[in-house]
Motif scaffolding. Sequence first.
Motif, PDB file in Angstrom:
ATOM      1  N   ALA A  16       0.866  -1.182   0.000  1.00 40.39           N
ATOM      2  CA  ALA A  16       0.000   0.000   0.000  1.00 40.39           C
ATOM      3  C   ALA A  16       0.900   1.229   0.000  1.00 40.39           C
ATOM      4  O   ALA A  16       1.956   1.231   0.643  1.00 40.39           O
ATOM      5  CB  ALA A  16      -0.910   0.018   1.217  1.00 40.39           C
ATOM      6  N   GLY A  55       2.436   3.337   4.550  1.00 32.96           N
ATOM      7  CA  GLY A  55       2.934   2.591   3.410  1.00 32.96           C
ATOM      8  C   GLY A  55       3.666   1.329   3.850  1.00 32.96           C
ATOM      9  O   GLY A  55       4.320   1.306   4.889  1.00 32.96           O
ATOM     10  N   THR A  57       5.224  -2.792   2.168  1.00 30.69           N
ATOM     11  CA  THR A  57       5.329  -3.865   1.184  1.00 30.69           C
ATOM     12  C   THR A  57       5.685  -5.125   1.956  1.00 30.69           C
ATOM     13  O   THR A  57       6.641  -5.128   2.749  1.00 30.69           O
ATOM     14  CB  THR A  57       6.419  -3.575   0.134  1.00 30.69           C
ATOM     15  N   LYS A 109      -8.757  -8.351  -0.013  1.00 31.26           N
ATOM     16  CA  LYS A 109      -8.630  -8.587  -1.457  1.00 31.26           C
ATOM     17  C   LYS A 109      -8.672 -10.087  -1.709  1.00 31.26           C
ATOM     18  O   LYS A 109      -8.151 -10.879  -0.914  1.00 31.26           O
ATOM     19  CB  LYS A 109      -7.297  -8.041  -1.985  1.00 31.26           C
TER      20      LYS A 109
END
Length: 115
Positions: A16, A55, A57, A109
């Motif tokens: 994100a 943020g 990963t 998701k």
Amino acid sequence: MDPSGAKAGEKVTVAAPDAGCNPRYGDNARIQVIVTDATGAEVVNTTAPMNDAGGFTYTFEVPARTAAGDAAVTAMPYNIDWCDDTGRNNRADGAAVTLLGASCAPPTKPLGITR
């Protein structure tokens, strides 16, 4: 999330970008990533580093025990009351803030698991 489908042993990356609203998660912020397979079993439940602006990963390998079908991947800030219903921002250290209504549904998701 990339890719949107994988087999056991393959790698999947969940990421994100930084939020535009200055959430101030702090220097030691973590993201919790949970993968639930098509049978409802949690096959991944871990935390990974997240920056102050949200943020992150994170890459994981699909476990061999993951059932084929539609899995669900959820990633949300760890150990933070991100859906505060008290009417105050619990991370703003007493600063006056204007709160906006937000959904408390976890961000999820789909991940197609094949054999």
